[in-house]
Design a protein around this motif. Structure first.
Motif, PDB file in Angstrom:
ATOM      1  N   GLY A  47       0.792  -1.223   0.000  1.00 37.88           N
ATOM      2  CA  GLY A  47       0.000   0.000   0.000  1.00 37.88           C
ATOM      3  C   GLY A  47       0.825   1.274   0.000  1.00 37.88           C
ATOM      4  O   GLY A  47       1.851   1.367  -0.671  1.00 37.88           O
ATOM      5  N   TRP A  48       0.372   2.262   0.782  1.00 34.61           N
ATOM      6  CA  TRP A  48       1.027   3.580   0.816  1.00 34.61           C
ATOM      7  C   TRP A  48       2.468   3.478   1.316  1.00 34.61           C
ATOM      8  O   TRP A  48       3.338   4.208   0.856  1.00 34.61           O
ATOM      9  CB  TRP A  48       0.237   4.540   1.717  1.00 34.61           C
ATOM     10  N   LEU A  50       4.566   0.990   0.977  1.00 35.71           N
ATOM     11  CA  LEU A  50       5.400   0.462  -0.113  1.00 35.71           C
ATOM     12  C   LEU A  50       5.680   1.550  -1.151  1.00 35.71           C
ATOM     13  O   LEU A  50       6.821   1.687  -1.624  1.00 35.71           O
ATOM     14  CB  LEU A  50       4.701  -0.732  -0.771  1.00 35.71           C
ATOM     15  N   MET A  51       4.656   2.343  -1.451  1.00 37.26           N
ATOM     16  CA  MET A  51       4.845   3.411  -2.444  1.00 37.26           C
ATOM     17  C   MET A  51       5.796   4.488  -1.921  1.00 37.26           C
ATOM     18  O   MET A  51       6.624   5.002  -2.675  1.00 37.26           O
ATOM     19  CB  MET A  51       3.494   4.008  -2.844  1.00 37.26           C
ATOM     20  N   VAL A  54       9.350   3.009  -2.182  1.00 36.77           N
ATOM     21  CA  VAL A  54       9.884   2.969  -3.552  1.00 36.77           C
ATOM     22  C   VAL A  54      10.096   4.388  -4.093  1.00 36.77           C
ATOM     23  O   VAL A  54      11.006   4.618  -4.889  1.00 36.77           O
ATOM     24  CB  VAL A  54       8.960   2.127  -4.459  1.00 36.77           C
ATOM     25  N   MET A 110      13.364  -7.319 -10.024  1.00 36.44           N
ATOM     26  CA  MET A 110      12.424  -6.795 -11.026  1.00 36.44           C
ATOM     27  C   MET A 110      12.724  -7.341 -12.416  1.00 36.44           C
ATOM     28  O   MET A 110      11.979  -7.082 -13.357  1.00 36.44           O
ATOM     29  CB  MET A 110      12.488  -5.261 -11.060  1.00 36.44           C
TER      30      MET A 110
END
Lengths: 159, 69
Positions: A47-48, A50-51, A54, A110
């Motif tokens: 969610g927030w 993690l954002m 990153v 990734m």
């Protein structure tokens, strides 16, 4: 090397300071979201949080790269003219090394290079190298702050 | 989909929007890693050179050997 042990080192350039600040701001957000989730969270980061994690990563990565370019010369072992104390030098090289491991262990998953178990290993590598990196950055910035306070204080003899 | 999953709409749309920047994140990360690798290799090799130079015999001026490097 001995001449720099007393805290008398050449002033850090403004570009180097700016890069260090960028790395520090990015690192604080990354540590708060990453280590905070690891310590307090029951589930994986999402969610927030993690954002936010990153989003702070590029700032940290660019800051680390510019810190590598601007601080490496003054942190060479055996060079005392521009140098820092041996502890600060060792910490900077540890920051660069563990920062490299942290960045690569975050980005390589990734790519389609590793399978599930490889990605799990990279995830654990990311976690533990980030803990080492955080410790090194905290110690390095505390040592730098202490030495800058020492330099700004007038000596008792008045010299 | 976010309705079926019971997710927050703002969170789902923001998360979807972040994928626009995913290639940029990879370029920045790999680029920064490359720079750090370069610096570590450069100064690591300099340090290795300094260590091995201590064990290297110095050419005596009498023998007429000159440093070709």
């Amino acid at each position: 090397m001995k001449s720099s042990e007393g805290g008398q080192s050449a002033p850090v350039s403004s570009r180097a300071k700016l890069a260090y600040l960028a790395m520090l701001i990015g690192g604080v957000v990354l540590a708060a979201t990453g280590i905070g989730t690891f310590v307090l969270g029951k589930t994986a980061m999402s969610g927030w949080v993690l954002m936010a994690h990153v989003s702070a990563a590029p700032l940290f990565a660019i800051g680390l790269a510019v810190v590598a370019l601007t601080w490496a010369e003054r942190c060479r072992f055996g060079i005392s003219a521009l140098g820092e104390s041996a502890k600060v030098k060792a910490l900077l090289w540890l920051i660069l090394l563990s920062g490299l491991v942290v960045i690569l262990s975050a980005v390589v998953p990734m790519t389609p290079l590793f399978g599930t178990s490889g990605q799990h290993t990279l995830y654990l590598t990311h976690r533990y190298s980030a803990i080492v990196l955080t410790g090194a950055v905290v110690l390095h910035s505390l040592t730098q702050a202490r030495s800058s306070v020492k330099m700004s204080k007038p000596s008792p003899s008045g010299a | 989909m976010w309705e079926l999953r019971g997710d927050n709409r703002a969170l789902a749309s923001t998360f979807a929007f972040t994928f626009v920047f995913r290639p940029m994140l990879k370029y920045i990360s790999f680029g920064s890693a490359l720079v750090v690798v370069g610096v570590l290799l450069n100064y690591g090799l300099l340090g290795l050179g300094a260590i091995t130079a201590k064990g290297r015999p110095k050419p005596s001026p009498a023998s007429g050997e000159t440093n070709r490097l």
